[in-house]
Scaffold this motif. Structure first.
Motif, short mmCIF file in Angstrom:
data_model
loop_
_atom_site.label_atom_id
_atom_site.label_comp_id
_atom_site.label_asym_id
_atom_site.label_seq_id
_atom_site.Cartn_x
_atom_site.Cartn_y
_atom_site.Cartn_z
N LEU A 91 57.04 14.35 -3.06
CA LEU A 91 57.93 14.80 -1.98
C LEU A 91 59.42 14.62 -2.24
O LEU A 91 59.71 13.56 -2.77
N HIS A 92 59.96 15.90 -2.48
CA HIS A 92 61.65 15.84 -2.78
C HIS A 92 62.35 16.31 -1.81
O HIS A 92 62.12 17.29 -1.05
N ALA B 109 67.81 12.30 0.77
CA ALA B 109 67.29 11.15 1.39
C ALA B 109 66.45 10.28 0.25
O ALA B 109 66.88 9.15 0.15
N MET B 110 65.26 10.78 -0.13
CA MET B 110 64.58 10.21 -0.90
C MET B 110 63.66 11.03 -1.62
O MET B 110 63.42 12.31 -1.33
N ASP B 111 62.81 10.60 -2.74
CA ASP B 111 61.54 11.15 -3.39
C ASP B 111 60.62 10.29 -3.15
O ASP B 111 60.85 9.06 -2.96
N PHE B 112 59.35 10.79 -2.97
CA PHE B 112 58.13 9.93 -2.57
C PHE B 112 57.02 10.46 -3.76
O PHE B 112 56.84 11.77 -3.55
N GLY C 258 58.45 12.61 -10.24
CA GLY C 258 57.39 13.78 -10.26
C GLY C 258 56.62 13.57 -11.43
O GLY C 258 55.39 14.19 -11.53
N ALA C 259 56.89 13.14 -12.55
CA ALA C 259 56.24 12.77 -13.86
C ALA C 259 55.24 11.85 -13.66
O ALA C 259 53.97 12.01 -14.19
N LEU C 260 55.26 10.75 -12.79
CA LEU C 260 54.34 9.77 -12.56
C LEU C 260 53.28 9.90 -11.37
O LEU C 260 52.14 9.73 -11.27
N GLY D 30 72.01 12.08 -11.24
CA GLY D 30 71.62 12.82 -12.28
C GLY D 30 71.10 12.12 -13.20
O GLY D 30 70.89 12.50 -14.47
N ALA D 31 70.66 10.70 -13.06
CA ALA D 31 70.10 9.96 -14.00
C ALA D 31 68.63 10.18 -14.44
O ALA D 31 68.08 9.85 -15.36
N GLY D 32 67.71 11.03 -13.57
CA GLY D 32 66.43 11.63 -13.75
C GLY D 32 65.54 10.71 -12.81
O GLY D 32 64.34 10.68 -13.15
N LYS D 33 66.08 10.46 -11.57
CA LYS D 33 65.03 9.62 -10.63
C LYS D 33 64.01 10.47 -9.93
O LYS D 33 62.78 10.45 -10.20
N SER D 34 64.43 11.78 -9.71
CA SER D 34 63.35 12.54 -9.05
C SER D 34 62.46 13.07 -10.29
O SER D 34 61.24 13.12 -9.93
N THR D 35 62.99 13.25 -11.41
CA THR D 35 62.02 13.82 -12.47
C THR D 35 60.85 12.66 -12.83
O THR D 35 59.67 12.90 -12.97
N LEU D 36 61.28 11.28 -12.94
CA LEU D 36 60.39 10.29 -13.29
C LEU D 36 59.33 10.15 -12.10
O LEU D 36 57.92 10.17 -12.19
#
Length: 198
Positions: free
Chosen positions: A43-44, A71-74, A35-37, A27-33
């Motif tokens: 890929l989520h 798994a990961m975000d890309f 996505g923003a960049l 919940g620290a914001g990894k997927s959000t970061l």
């Protein structure tokens, strides 16, 4: 003699690809970061949190979270025709850490996202990158309503070396996220003995 390659093929270059990991606690914001960049649709690998996670997933401080990366975000950023940056967001829960070695292979460096409401969740990421000799920066994601701390206070709480950059950020904002990546690239250059010109 015709080599079978046209002049067009001779001019075509494969860009250099740099790999950066985006890590941190649940919940620290990894997927959000990511996505923003990312310039492409990221890929989520997100799944909805279910009752099966009760007792496993600690939602204290992130009670509104409804999904988790399994798994990961890309994502991808093109710097120019010769250079692309690939962003790999790691899963935050310890039951998915078996993926980290694979994701970390060949990484230039990493961003550890820290949530001051759950700062202890940053320790496993910090320990991992320190233990594997991977340069990293800490991005303190300033959540709405969360108490604000200085970069020095976070550095002390995480017991970081003085050389590790700590950057306050809002991962929802592309420009804020870019400043974190710039800090990482500058840190990596210094880490390998090649200071970035001012």
């Amino acid at each position: 003699m015709d080599s079978g390659h046209s002049d067009l093929d001779a001019d075509r270059r494969i860009p250099l690809a740099l790999k950066i990991l985006i890590a941190g606690g649940f919940g620290a914001g990894k997927s959000t970061l990511v996505g923003a960049l990312s310039e492409i649709r990221p890929l989520h690998t997100e799944e909805v949190l279910t009752h099966a996670g009760i007792g496993t997933d600690n939602l204290a401080g992130v009670e509104g979270k409804r999904t988790t990366t399994v798994a990961m975000d890309f994502g991808r950023i093109t710097i120019n025709e010769d250079l692309q940056v690939y962003l790999f967001g790691t899963p935050g829960q310890d039951r998915f850490w078996f993926l980290w070695d694979e994701l970390a292979y060949g990484a230039l460096g990493a961003v550890v996202l820290a949530d001051t409401r759950r700062l202890e969740d940053s320790f496993p990421s910090v320990d991992y990158f320190e233990g594997h000799g991977i340069p990293f920066v800490v991005g303190v994601n300033c959540f709405d309503g969360a108490r604000r701390y200085s970069a020095d206070a976070v550095r002390q709480a995480l017991d970081l070396d003085r050389e590790v950059p700590v950057v306050l950020c809002d991962v929802r904002e592309r420009q804020s996220g870019k400043l974190v990546l710039i800090a990482l690239v500058e840190h990596v250059a210094g880490y390998h003995g090649h200071p970035v010109p001012a």
